[in-house]
Design an enzyme around this catalytic site. Structure first.
Site, PDB file in Angstrom:
ATOM      1  N   GLU A   1      -6.493   4.047  -5.880  1.00  0.00           N
ATOM      2  CA  GLU A   1      -7.770   4.308  -5.198  1.00  0.00           C
ATOM      3  C   GLU A   1      -8.278   5.659  -5.692  1.00  0.00           C
ATOM      4  O   GLU A   1      -7.681   6.684  -5.387  1.00  0.00           O
ATOM      5  CB  GLU A   1      -7.576   4.324  -3.680  1.00  0.00           C
ATOM      6  N   HIS A   4     -11.214  -2.447   3.575  1.00  0.00           N
ATOM      7  CA  HIS A   4     -11.045  -2.054   4.983  1.00  0.00           C
ATOM      8  C   HIS A   4     -11.745  -0.741   5.330  1.00  0.00           C
ATOM      9  O   HIS A   4     -11.747  -0.342   6.492  1.00  0.00           O
ATOM     10  CB  HIS A   4      -9.552  -1.929   5.281  1.00  0.00           C
ATOM     11  N   ASP A   5     -12.284  -0.048   4.344  1.00  0.00           N
ATOM     12  CA  ASP A   5     -12.996   1.216   4.585  1.00  0.00           C
ATOM     13  C   ASP A   5     -14.506   1.055   4.483  1.00  0.00           C
ATOM     14  O   ASP A   5     -15.242   2.036   4.661  1.00  0.00           O
ATOM     15  CB  ASP A   5     -12.578   2.269   3.539  1.00  0.00           C
ATOM     16  N   ASP A  46      -2.841   4.660  -2.539  1.00  0.00           N
ATOM     17  CA  ASP A  46      -3.842   5.270  -1.656  1.00  0.00           C
ATOM     18  C   ASP A  46      -4.251   6.666  -2.150  1.00  0.00           C
ATOM     19  O   ASP A  46      -3.383   7.484  -2.475  1.00  0.00           O
ATOM     20  CB  ASP A  46      -3.200   5.381  -0.262  1.00  0.00           C
ATOM     21  N   ASP A  70       0.865  -1.174   0.000  1.00  0.00           N
ATOM     22  CA  ASP A  70       0.000   0.000   0.000  1.00  0.00           C
ATOM     23  C   ASP A  70       0.906   1.230   0.000  1.00  0.00           C
ATOM     24  O   ASP A  70       1.727   1.408   0.901  1.00  0.00           O
ATOM     25  CB  ASP A  70      -0.871  -0.031   1.259  1.00  0.00           C
TER      26      ASP A  70
HETATM   27  C1  GLC Z   1      -7.609   5.722   1.934  1.00  0.00           C
HETATM   28  C2  GLC Z   1      -7.513   4.507   2.813  1.00  0.00           C
HETATM   29  C3  GLC Z   1      -8.091   4.840   4.151  1.00  0.00           C
HETATM   30  C4  GLC Z   1      -7.290   5.969   4.735  1.00  0.00           C
HETATM   31  C5  GLC Z   1      -7.211   7.162   3.792  1.00  0.00           C
HETATM   32  C6  GLC Z   1      -6.117   8.108   4.210  1.00  0.00           C
HETATM   33  O1  GLC Z   1      -8.931   6.069   1.675  1.00  0.00           O
HETATM   34  O2  GLC Z   1      -8.111   3.411   2.209  1.00  0.00           O
HETATM   35  O3  GLC Z   1      -8.105   3.733   5.015  1.00  0.00           O
HETATM   36  O4  GLC Z   1      -7.855   6.374   5.948  1.00  0.00           O
HETATM   37  O5  GLC Z   1      -6.914   6.771   2.485  1.00  0.00           O
HETATM   38  O6  GLC Z   1      -4.865   7.542   3.977  1.00  0.00           O
END
Ligand code: GLC
Ligand code: CA
Length: 550
Positions: free
Chosen positions: A242, A315-316, A200, A98
């Site tokens: 993402e 995980h979100d 991310d 990640d």
């Molecule tokens: C992304 C991650 C999340 C995190 C955010 C800030 O959305 O998936 O878990 O809190 O970025 O890094």
């Protein structure tokens, strides 16, 4: 389109903190993951996406990195990481790291240096602005975790930007030195033999902060091409961005092979359909025709150019079976149905830890049981704005990120076999019924259903490269489609509801003149033997199947 190894791979996401604790401190760790590699190999996955394991003060559970080239002590050491890489490799499993480079932790050395003075060579690694004349923040921009995106720094009398928590200062991607540092770090990981990167919130790095542009800024794609050329481009790695606001047009910019940016992106349009006006704390019921329409659009638009990543949860997000299936009576069947619909689509499927045994949302009773910074921040923001405690607890029960973060349920042993100690977050109270051991013993194992789907994808190229043709678009209960290439046609049908559904296959033009062939996958559909394409078929609650057509 050039064929790539990640086109027919299945990715399994591990949230290390909650996967397996090897030493009884209540926190999952790298050695815990190592002890479960055989389990993952048995499932048949090809790639692990490892949520962050770097050194971090854990304000956002590791998405706040204080050293990109060190492992957080609670997760292990670099030697454990190296052992994990090589053991995974010997099982044919690659590890995707990640990459969190929109921001660092405020405890990263760069930020500490930047805070020393306005003249520090690291000052410009971050985004600093003067206060407005009245002393207020430079703009009204809000943080994604609630409150202002600007934090006042008393010592140097300026504000710094943080799109997430104030312990996650944004890096300044207008500074070429930041590119250099990040590229060097990425190459260091590539040298270690990783399988790629999950990037991310990558759509934020092209931001034009003074114009109020955060996502999809004008410099985004040039930055990614530069990153591609300087790092992973020459290494045949899987890269997945993402990208919350991506449309299919934008996704093609990222994932069109000719553009040399990323392998694919995570789009969230199907996810945010159940967020009222983009607010995850105002959840809406699922509108299946709209849901199908969104996914169909993505399937068709990224058909020949670009590539889809396929996921129901991470995980979100809440647990798929709770959100889109039925986590009571029909938990097993609906989890299998969701898996079938996803794995038969065109793209790379992602499985989030516990999804393969149908783990459910947790629905804690007390606020204190929640640990996630986003949930706790928004509880305050929303209740301050007048939302009642009870309404907010209901919203957290539906959409808190902690739904996905309770410990992996391995067995009916205390703490679900996750830890010999006290877990950092409570185990879901249903662990005695829902766990790996009992699922694997069951005649209707969800794990085995995933295993079979993963194997099926590998054996039938039609699932990887075949065209996607939607069926029964307006049907409010059924998700159905055809996959076809020159050699094969496969019909996928799923009852997305707890109701009995009758379906007239002869009403769909693409099925005309075809008859049913070999059954490739199903979840114990009772009426299958009586099926043909000319008559009406009956589907019980959450029935699904994939069958060849001749
Ligand atoms: C992304 C991650 C999340 C995190 C955010 C800030 O959305 O998936 O878990 O809190 O970025 O890094
Ligand atoms: Ca541990």
């Amino acid at each position: 389109m050039e064929q790539k190894w990640w086109h027919n791979s299945v990715v399994y996401q591990i949230y290390p903190r909650s996967f397996c604790d090897s030493n009884g401190d209540g926190i999952g760790d790298l050695n815990g993951i190592r002890s479960k590699l055989d389990y993952l190999a048995e499932l048949g996955i090809d790639v692990i996406w490892l949520s962050p394991v770097y050194q971090s003060p854990m304000d956002d559970n590791g998405y706040d990195i204080s050293d990109y080239q060190a492992i957080a002590p609670e997760f292990g050491g670099m030697e454990d990481m190296e052992a994990l890489l090589s053991e995974a490799k010997s099982l044919g499993i690659r590890i995707v790291m990640d990459l969190v480079v929109n921001h660092t932790s405020d405890e990263h050395e760069w930020f500490k240096q930047a805070c020393q003075s306005k003249d520090s060579p690291y000052r410009d690694y971050y985004v600093w602005r003067d206060a407005r004349e009245d002393g207020s923040a430079p703009s009204d921009m809000g943080s994604i975790f609630g409150g202002s995106a600007w934090q006042w720094h008393e010592e140097t009398q300026q504000y710094y930007l943080h799109m997430f928590s104030k312990k996650q200062p944004d890096l300044n991607w207008e500074n070429p030195q930041v590119h250099q540092e990040v590229h060097t770090m990425m190459n260091w990981w590539i040298e270690k033999g990783i399988g790629g990167f999950r990037l991310d919130v990558i759509d934020l790095i092209g931001k034009e902060i003074d114009e109020g542009i955060t996502g999809n800024g004008p410099r985004l794609h040039p930055l990614l091409r530069e990153m591609n050329q300087a790092t992973f481009g020459s290494h045949d790695l899987l890269t997945v961005g993402e990208t919350w606001d991506a449309t299919p047009e934008i996704a093609k910019l990222y994932s069109d092979q000719d553009r040399e940016e990323l392998s694919m992106v995570f789009q969230f349009e199907h996810i945010t359909l159940t967020w009222d006006q983009g607010d995850k704390w105002s959840p809406l019921p699922l509108d299946l025709p709209a849901f199908k329409q969104v996914l169909t659009k993505w399937q068709l638009e990224l058909g020949d150019t670009g590539w889809n990543s396929l996921f129901w949860n991470n995980h979100d997000l809440p647990r798929a079976v709770s959100k889109y299936g039925h986590d009571g009576e029909y938990r097993v069947k609906s989890a299998q149905m969701l898996a079938t619909v996803l794995h038969c689509l065109k793209g790379t499927p992602y499985v989030y830890q516990g999804e393969e045994i149908g783990m459910t949302n947790v629905k804690f009773d007390r606020l204190e049981q929640y640990k996630d910074i986003e949930s706790l921040n928004f509880y305050k923001v929303k209740t301050d704005a007048g939302v009642s405690h009870q309404d907010m607890m209901t919203a957290l029960g539906e959409n808190s990120r902690d739904n996905a973060r309770t410990p992996m349920q391995w067995s009916a042993e205390p703490q679900a076999g996750f830890t010999a100690g006290t877990p950092w977050i409570e185990v879901n109270s249903n662990y005695r019924d829902i766990n790996v051991e009992s699922d694997q013993r069951s005649e209707t194992s969800i794990f085995q259903h995933y295993q079979a789907l993963i194997k099926m994808r590998r054996e039938h190229e039609v699932f990887v490269y075949g065209d996607f043709i939607p069926l029964f678009a307006d049907n409010k209960r059924v998700f159905a489609y055809l996959r076809q290439n020159n050699d094969q046609k496969v019909l996928v049908v799923a009852n997305f509801s707890a109701e009995l559904v009758t379906l007239d296959l002869s009403s769909e033009l693409p099925l005309k003149g075809l008859s049913l062939g070999a059954l490739l996958s199903h979840n114990h559909v009772a009426s299958l033997s009586a099926m043909d394409t000319k008559s009406t078929m009956t589907l019980n609650a959450y029935d699904c199947f994939a069958i060849t057509l001749e």
